[in-house]
Design an enzyme around this catalytic site. Structure first.
Site, PDB file in Angstrom:
ATOM      1  N   GLU A 196     -13.988   5.105   3.888  1.00  0.00           N
ATOM      2  CA  GLU A 196     -14.962   4.237   3.213  1.00  0.00           C
ATOM      3  C   GLU A 196     -14.749   2.753   3.549  1.00  0.00           C
ATOM      4  O   GLU A 196     -15.149   1.877   2.794  1.00  0.00           O
ATOM      5  CB  GLU A 196     -14.913   4.427   1.688  1.00  0.00           C
ATOM      6  CG  GLU A 196     -15.024   5.876   1.219  1.00  0.00           C
ATOM      7  CD  GLU A 196     -16.398   6.485   1.482  1.00  0.00           C
ATOM      8  OE1 GLU A 196     -17.259   5.782   2.054  1.00  0.00           O
ATOM      9  OE2 GLU A 196     -16.609   7.664   1.121  1.00  0.00           O
TER      10      GLU A 196
ATOM     11  N   ASP B  14     -22.193   7.113   9.146  1.00  0.00           N
ATOM     12  CA  ASP B  14     -21.761   8.478   8.890  1.00  0.00           C
ATOM     13  C   ASP B  14     -22.410   9.337   9.966  1.00  0.00           C
ATOM     14  O   ASP B  14     -23.634   9.297  10.137  1.00  0.00           O
ATOM     15  CB  ASP B  14     -22.277   8.965   7.519  1.00  0.00           C
ATOM     16  CG  ASP B  14     -21.349   8.560   6.388  1.00  0.00           C
ATOM     17  OD1 ASP B  14     -20.193   8.193   6.672  1.00  0.00           O
ATOM     18  OD2 ASP B  14     -21.781   8.622   5.230  1.00  0.00           O
TER      19      ASP B  14
END
Lengths: 278, 529
Positions: free
Chosen positions: B189, B352
């Site tokens: 993250e 992602d």
């Protein structure tokens, strides 16, 4: 120029939070129908570890989560006496400010903080006679910055050598100014020749104002503060600077600024106030 | 002449989901869908580019849990069953839509898509598609990096030992799968707390990625904005995300994936088909869910019922148009940046990986078109990997202490620490402390005790996966995330108590070892600091 730059204003994190959450959530599809009556929430985990600890975690520049536990010995030693209170002390070590929170029987607390400061928590017992006994101390943490780190000499802020910096920052998508900057702007020696100022200010302030309003959730009066300076000092360029297209009531603006702690009277006001009040 | 560089980073991650105790487990579909819709299409496209001699470079993080699942024989055989059923369904769909011109081309597309996935998975890579990515790395077009072990969110891991274990285990696991150590790391993250650069430096992990404000709000302010990396420690560099280009792809409103001609994700045959017809392709509970065949396009801001049929050819054309648009914007960006920088800018765009294909169906084609256009149509921009850029411009790169940050909503720790999930940290941090205690207490364990200690380390690492806290916040499959967190903490505590009491129940251990098989190579002593 404004059209060109407007296409770069994309770093609007706060504005897009819901949208981003929505997109991120798609990685793990939402189950809209559930047939199971039994939902497996997992195996048992302890309610209580019978340990002494006090830990501190930041959520963001503005909030800290503190949690703790006291073991049975400590509880029986200090809290059989009804008059004793458990106090969470949050120390802002940078500014040397401490707040006391009477936390009762809680084992965690969310505390408001300010960015870029060192914080430490302690848990103390406060006796009825006011005496305090420290039980636990957390480690020290630093809250993140929510804006640019400025250490540039204030007289160089508007210099040409900073032009590249302002440019790269702005197209990186962030606001290259912060509270300190605004303070410096406020204290800027406006009586001195301003020939260095207009180019950068005129170029970026309109954009920065938008960024302030859109992403940092700063108060509108603060951006008015800059707009006001612009209107006062650069009345000729007003057409390119006006953000909202609305006229600003100078008296009202000054009133707002005063409530925000800005004792703000510009010497030049008398000569340009006609431009402000239409 | 090259005036600037594009640093495309694909972050491929799924949490470790493997349930041998059930015949059929819903959440294992996350992996299966990602294999068919993202990993194989990306492999397929990159392989085609390599075959055609297109010069390109993509950085890709493949996280340890994902690698471990991709090489797992149980999950591989379950995937083959899964995709075989989809091939069967898609063949039925071709017949069913034979006289339906609105859907026939799309039905053919799905049949080819699933058959191709099965062929590549089973026959080209023998069930292990990690070999495909490895092949691309060995041929110089992919720079594969690791991630911290279970994608633990480092700013909320309490002890230095536990942070170190996340990084070290991730690095060692990479070596197991790719035959050498990684050059860089994706911090889960982009979570950065200012406390890990010593570890990265010590482990020779030369680069990582931060969100825009991690660099912009760093100390001192960065000379080049986010258009060059900063040096955070001897031999460790941080690259900041470019907000502008990321948003063009990420944003569901303004971004390319929201184009009305792209395939609609939410209108799925699993809900549209006759129940008796679709039932054999649903999970054993018989509940209607997405099966992955979707016949409609986004159409506009309309109800799912008002969506119009998807036209594959137009979807592809849109992907090509968007790739051209994206490249044009990057060229303008580079030209503009050249006025203000004395080195060529690097534009870092992390995604992602699962955005491409799974959510944005045409995404892999967009990437392929983009890379082809970069290669054939212009010479202003090149794709580059972080080590190449560092090698070329390290003398100009300035030192900085970045600002703690993440790429989650709001930019800091909010997603992983809020009222919905704050309760987990008390347990996670206690387990961290206990693991360090065990590692120090038993510096040279052997035999059964060693197995117990290694399993403790696995359970702690699995509990630390950022995915559980993330799901609790987004509210998608909260019971499962809660179960996973609690199960791992429960198992950890039980093993811990057995170890301290000396009462080692081998049957219990075996059961857990059989379930949580991740990191067979682990050495619990990584927690001794």
């Amino acid at each position: 120029m404004d059209n060109f730059f407007s296409s770069w204003i994309k770093f609007t994190k706060t504005e897009n939070v819901e949208e981003i959450k929505e997109l991120e959530g798609k990685k793990f599809p939402i189950e809209s129908e559930k047939s199971e009556i039994f939902i497996d929430w997992g195996e048992e985990i302890p309610d209580y570890y019978n340990k002494n600890y006090l830990r501190i975690l930041y959520q963001d520049p503005y909030r800290i989560f503190v949690y703790w536990e006291l073991d049975i010995d400590t509880i029986s030693k200090y809290f059989n006496d009804m008059g004793n209170k458990l106090i969470l002390k949050m120390h802002n070590l940078t500014d040397n400010i401490t707040i006391n929170i009477n936390v009762g029987n809680a084992t965690s607390w969310w505390v408001h903080t300010t960015p870029d400061k060192k914080y430490r928590a302690t848990l103390v017992v406060k006796r009825e006679n006011g005496e305090e006994i420290q039980l636990l101390r957390s480690k020290t943490i630093e809250t993140p910055r929510d804006c640019i780190y400025w250490k540039t000499d204030e007289h160089k802020i508007f210099s040409r050598e900073n032009l590249n910096f302002f440019e790269l920052f702005t197209i990186s998508g962030a606001l290259p100014i912060n509270w300190d900057f605004l303070e410096k702007l406020k204290n800027y020696p406006w009586d001195e020749p301003l020939f260095k100022v207009p180019e950068i200010l005129l170029r970026y302030l309109p954009l920065w104002l938008k960024l302030i309003l859109r992403q940092l959730n700063l108060t509108i009066p603060l951006s008015f503060f800059i707009e006001y300076i612009l209107k006062v000092y650069f009345p000729q360029e007003l057409h390119s600077i006006i953000l909202s297209g609305e006229n600003i009531d100078v008296e009202k603006l000054e009133e707002i600024l005063k409530t925000k702690g800005y004792d703000f009277t510009l010497p030049i006001q008398s000569s340009s106030s006609s431009n402000m009040k239409k | 002449m090259t005036k600037g560089f594009l640093n495309i980073v694909l972050h491929a991650h799924l949490p470790f989901v493997r349930h041998p105790e059930y015949e059929d487990f819903l959440e294992e579909d996350w992996l299966f869908e990602a294999i068919s819709e993202t990993y194989i299409p990306l492999l397929d496209r990159f392989t085609a580019l390599l075959r055609d001699g297109v010069k390109f470079k993509i950085t890709m993080s493949i996280t340890p849990p994902l690698s471990e699942m991709l090489v797992d024989p149980l999950l591989q055989s379950r995937y083959i069953k899964h995709i075989e059923k989809l091939v069967e369904l898609s063949e039925k769909e071709v017949i069913r839509n034979k006289n339906n011109p609105d859907f026939y081309d799309t039905a053919i597309m799905y049949r080819n898509h699933f058959k191709n996935a099965l062929e590549i998975f089973k026959n080209v890579y023998g069930g292990n598609i990690l070999n495909g990515f490895k092949y691309l790395q060995e041929n110089g077009v992919l720079e594969i990096i690791t991630c911290n072990a279970t994608h633990g969110f480092l700013p909320l891991i309490n002890s230095q030992e536990a942070k170190y274990a996340q990084i070290k285990v991730g690095k060692e696991n990479y070596k197991k799968h790719f035959g050498r150590y990684p050059r860089g790391i994706w911090l889960a993250e982009c979570g950065y707390d200012g406390e890990i650069e010593n570890i990265l430096s010590r482990e020779n992990l030369n680069f990582f990625f931060l969100d825009t404000h991690g660099i912009l709000f760093g100390k001192p302010h960065p000379k080049y904005g986010v258009f060059a990396p900063v040096k955070v420690k001897e031999n460790v560099y941080a690259f900041g995300r470019d907000g502008e280009s990321s948003e063009e792809v990420w944003s569901s409103q303004r971004g390319y994936p929201g184009d009305y001609y792209y395939r609609e994700f939410y209108r799925d045959l699993g809900y549209d088909a006759d129940y008796e017809y679709i039932k054999p392709y649903l999970h054993s509970d018989g509940v209607r869910r997405n099966v992955g065949i979707k016949y409609y396009r986004i159409t506009g801001k309309v109800d799912l019922g008002a969506k119009k049929p998807y036209i594959p050819q137009i979807g592809l054309e849109k992907a090509a148009i968007h790739a051209g648009d994206f490249l044009g914007k990057r060229i303008n960006q580079v030209h503009h940046l050249n006025n203000f920088m004395d080195i060529p800018p690097i534009i870092t765009i992390p995604f992602d990986a699962e955005l491409f294909g799974h959510w944005w169906f045409e995404g892999p084609m967009f990437l392929e078109y983009l890379l082809r256009k970069i290669h054939y149509d212009q010479d202003i921009i090149e794709t580059i990997s972080p080590p190449e850029y560092i090698e070329m411009f390290h003398e100009k790169i300035e030192e900085q202490k970045p600002n703690p940050s993440s790429w989650g909503a709001d930019g800091y720790n909010f997603v992983w620490l809020n009222g919905k999930n704050d309760w987990i940290y008390r347990h996670q941090h206690m387990a961290e402390d206990r693991m360090v205690e065990l590692a120090k207490k038993f510096p040279e364990a052997k035999g059964l005790l060693k197995r117990f200690l290694n399993q403790c380390a696995r359970e702690l690492l699995l509990a630390e996966s950022s995915d559980w806290a993330f799901i609790m916040t987004t509210g998608t499959t909260v019971p499962y995330a809660t179960k996973r967190f609690k199960d791992h903490i429960h198992r950890f505590n039980k093993l811990y108590e057995m170890i301290l009491s000396g009462n080692l129940d081998e049957n219990y251990l075996k059961d857990i070892e059989n379930k949580d098989t991740i990191f067979q190579e682990i050495d619990y002593r990584v927690y001794a600091g």
